[in-house]
Design a protein around this motif. Structure first.
Motif, PDB file in Angstrom:
ATOM      1  N   PHE A 173    -130.699  54.189  21.320  1.00 17.91           N
ATOM      2  CA  PHE A 173    -131.297  55.242  20.510  1.00 17.91           C
ATOM      3  C   PHE A 173    -132.148  56.170  21.357  1.00 17.91           C
ATOM      4  N   ALA A 174    -132.451  57.322  20.787  1.00 15.64           N
ATOM      5  CA  ALA A 174    -133.395  58.269  21.383  1.00 15.64           C
ATOM      6  C   ALA A 174    -134.608  58.348  20.471  1.00 15.64           C
ATOM      7  N   VAL A 175    -135.773  58.579  21.071  1.00 16.30           N
ATOM      8  CA  VAL A 175    -136.974  58.867  20.308  1.00 16.30           C
ATOM      9  C   VAL A 175    -137.212  60.363  20.437  1.00 16.30           C
ATOM     10  N   VAL A 176    -137.299  61.040  19.311  1.00 19.75           N
ATOM     11  CA  VAL A 176    -137.539  62.482  19.327  1.00 19.75           C
ATOM     12  C   VAL A 176    -138.884  62.778  18.671  1.00 19.75           C
ATOM     13  N   GLN A 177    -139.518  63.833  19.147  1.00 16.42           N
ATOM     14  CA  GLN A 177    -140.753  64.317  18.536  1.00 16.42           C
ATOM     15  C   GLN A 177    -140.497  65.701  17.957  1.00 16.42           C
ATOM     16  N   GLU A 178    -141.176  65.968  16.860  1.00 12.14           N
ATOM     17  CA  GLU A 178    -141.129  67.285  16.232  1.00 12.14           C
ATOM     18  C   GLU A 178    -142.568  67.748  16.054  1.00 12.14           C
ATOM     19  N   TRP A 179    -142.790  69.020  16.258  1.00 18.25           N
ATOM     20  CA  TRP A 179    -144.115  69.587  16.038  1.00 18.25           C
ATOM     21  C   TRP A 179    -143.982  70.984  15.444  1.00 18.25           C
ATOM     22  N   ASP A 180    -145.050  71.469  14.900  1.00 19.79           N
ATOM     23  CA  ASP A 180    -145.059  72.767  14.215  1.00 19.79           C
ATOM     24  C   ASP A 180    -144.009  72.830  13.110  1.00 19.79           C
ATOM     25  N   THR A 181    -143.776  71.716  12.424  1.00 24.80           N
ATOM     26  CA  THR A 181    -142.727  71.674  11.416  1.00 24.80           C
ATOM     27  C   THR A 181    -143.071  72.474  10.174  1.00 24.80           C
ATOM     28  N   ASP A 182    -144.346  72.765   9.978  1.00 20.42           N
ATOM     29  CA  ASP A 182    -144.738  73.552   8.800  1.00 20.42           C
ATOM     30  C   ASP A 182    -144.916  75.028   9.135  1.00 20.42           C
ATOM     31  N   THR A 183    -144.368  75.465  10.260  1.00 24.40           N
ATOM     32  CA  THR A 183    -144.433  76.877  10.652  1.00 24.40           C
ATOM     33  C   THR A 183    -143.027  77.475  10.633  1.00 24.40           C
ATOM     34  N   GLU A 184    -142.963  78.763  10.919  1.00 29.99           N
ATOM     35  CA  GLU A 184    -141.651  79.432  10.980  1.00 29.99           C
ATOM     36  C   GLU A 184    -140.888  79.085  12.248  1.00 29.99           C
ATOM     37  N   ASP A 185    -141.578  78.541  13.238  1.00 27.16           N
ATOM     38  CA  ASP A 185    -140.948  78.252  14.525  1.00 27.16           C
ATOM     39  C   ASP A 185    -141.158  76.780  14.924  1.00 27.16           C
ATOM     40  N   PRO A 186    -140.538  75.834  14.169  1.00 25.25           N
ATOM     41  CA  PRO A 186    -140.698  74.417  14.525  1.00 25.25           C
ATOM     42  C   PRO A 186    -140.033  74.121  15.866  1.00 25.25           C
ATOM     43  N   ASP A 187    -140.475  73.054  16.505  1.00 23.66           N
ATOM     44  CA  ASP A 187    -139.920  72.698  17.808  1.00 23.66           C
ATOM     45  C   ASP A 187    -139.841  71.181  17.915  1.00 23.66           C
ATOM     46  N   GLY A 188    -139.170  70.715  18.933  1.00 20.80           N
ATOM     47  CA  GLY A 188    -139.040  69.285  19.138  1.00 20.80           C
ATOM     48  C   GLY A 188    -138.305  68.984  20.417  1.00 20.80           C
ATOM     49  N   GLY A 189    -138.211  67.700  20.741  1.00 22.50           N
ATOM     50  CA  GLY A 189    -137.493  67.306  21.937  1.00 22.50           C
ATOM     51  C   GLY A 189    -137.370  65.800  22.027  1.00 22.50           C
ATOM     52  N   VAL A 190    -136.547  65.373  22.953  1.00 20.25           N
ATOM     53  CA  VAL A 190    -136.358  63.948  23.224  1.00 20.25           C
ATOM     54  C   VAL A 190    -137.487  63.500  24.134  1.00 20.25           C
ATOM     55  N   VAL A 191    -138.201  62.436  23.736  1.00 24.11           N
ATOM     56  CA  VAL A 191    -139.320  61.936  24.527  1.00 24.11           C
ATOM     57  C   VAL A 191    -139.086  60.518  25.043  1.00 24.11           C
ATOM     58  N   GLY A 192    -138.024  59.871  24.605  1.00 25.33           N
ATOM     59  CA  GLY A 192    -137.755  58.518  25.080  1.00 25.33           C
ATOM     60  C   GLY A 192    -136.345  58.071  24.766  1.00 25.33           C
ATOM     61  N   TRP A 193    -135.924  57.049  25.511  1.00 25.91           N
ATOM     62  CA  TRP A 193    -134.619  56.423  25.320  1.00 25.91           C
ATOM     63  C   TRP A 193    -134.839  54.935  25.142  1.00 25.91           C
ATOM     64  N   GLY A 194    -134.119  54.338  24.205  1.00 30.41           N
ATOM     65  CA  GLY A 194    -134.380  52.938  23.935  1.00 30.41           C
ATOM     66  C   GLY A 194    -133.166  52.091  23.646  1.00 30.41           C
ATOM     67  N   LEU A 195    -133.406  50.789  23.732  1.00 30.71           N
ATOM     68  CA  LEU A 195    -132.434  49.768  23.364  1.00 30.71           C
ATOM     69  C   LEU A 195    -133.076  48.869  22.326  1.00 30.71           C
ATOM     70  N   ALA A 196    -132.382  48.676  21.224  1.00 30.86           N
ATOM     71  CA  ALA A 196    -132.855  47.774  20.168  1.00 30.86           C
ATOM     72  C   ALA A 196    -132.041  46.491  20.245  1.00 30.86           C
ATOM     73  N   HIS A 197    -132.746  45.376  20.346  1.00 34.61           N
ATOM     74  CA  HIS A 197    -132.107  44.076  20.483  1.00 34.61           C
ATOM     75  C   HIS A 197    -131.916  43.417  19.117  1.00 34.61           C
ATOM     76  N   GLU A 198    -131.086  42.396  19.088  1.00 32.01           N
ATOM     77  CA  GLU A 198    -130.733  41.717  17.845  1.00 32.01           C
ATOM     78  C   GLU A 198    -131.951  41.148  17.115  1.00 32.01           C
ATOM     79  N   ASP A 199    -132.972  40.737  17.854  1.00 31.99           N
ATOM     80  CA  ASP A 199    -134.174  40.184  17.232  1.00 31.99           C
ATOM     81  C   ASP A 199    -135.118  41.255  16.689  1.00 31.99           C
ATOM     82  N   GLY A 200    -134.737  42.530  16.836  1.00 32.55           N
ATOM     83  CA  GLY A 200    -135.556  43.633  16.330  1.00 32.55           C
ATOM     84  C   GLY A 200    -136.449  44.262  17.377  1.00 32.55           C
TER      85      GLY A 200
END
Length: 102
Positions: free
Chosen positions: A23-50
């Motif tokens: 999976f990727a972890v993404v961040q979003e900011w300024d979502t309540d404005t006319e010009d929202p933005d975001g980006g990928v801030v991390g990469w991850g692996l989720a294991h069977e145990d959670g």
């Protein structure tokens, strides 16, 4: 009578069954404005145990967390910033990549 699997086929099936989810972890900011933005801030692996292992996008930080929810909390803790998880579909057909002989 079923055809016996080769060792390569058996290993590929085991890898597919035991593979962590990517999976990727993404961040979003300024979502309540006319010009929202975001980006990928991390990469991850989720294991069977959670549990999850996350590496920051720039590669400087690593986190071992109990769940993807903890990753969302960790990356979404700044005021005005929201974090979400983007899941990638698991591979359907694993295959070997053999190293070239030097």
């Amino acid at each position: 009578m079923p055809i016996p699997l080769t060792l390569d086929q058996e290993l590929c099936e085991l890898a597919l069954i035991d593979a962590p989810r990517f999976f990727a972890v993404v961040q979003e900011w300024d979502t309540d404005t006319e010009d929202p933005d975001g980006g990928v801030v991390g990469w991850g692996l989720a294991h069977e145990d959670g549990s999850v292992h996350v590496i920051s996008a720039e590669g400087r930080r690593q986190y071992r967390l109990s769940s993807t929810e903890r990753a969302i909390c960790w990356f979404g803790r700044e005021p005005g910033v929201t974090a979400r998880i983007v899941w990638f579909a698991p591979p359907a057909a694993p295959a070997f990549e053999r190293a070239e002989a030097a």
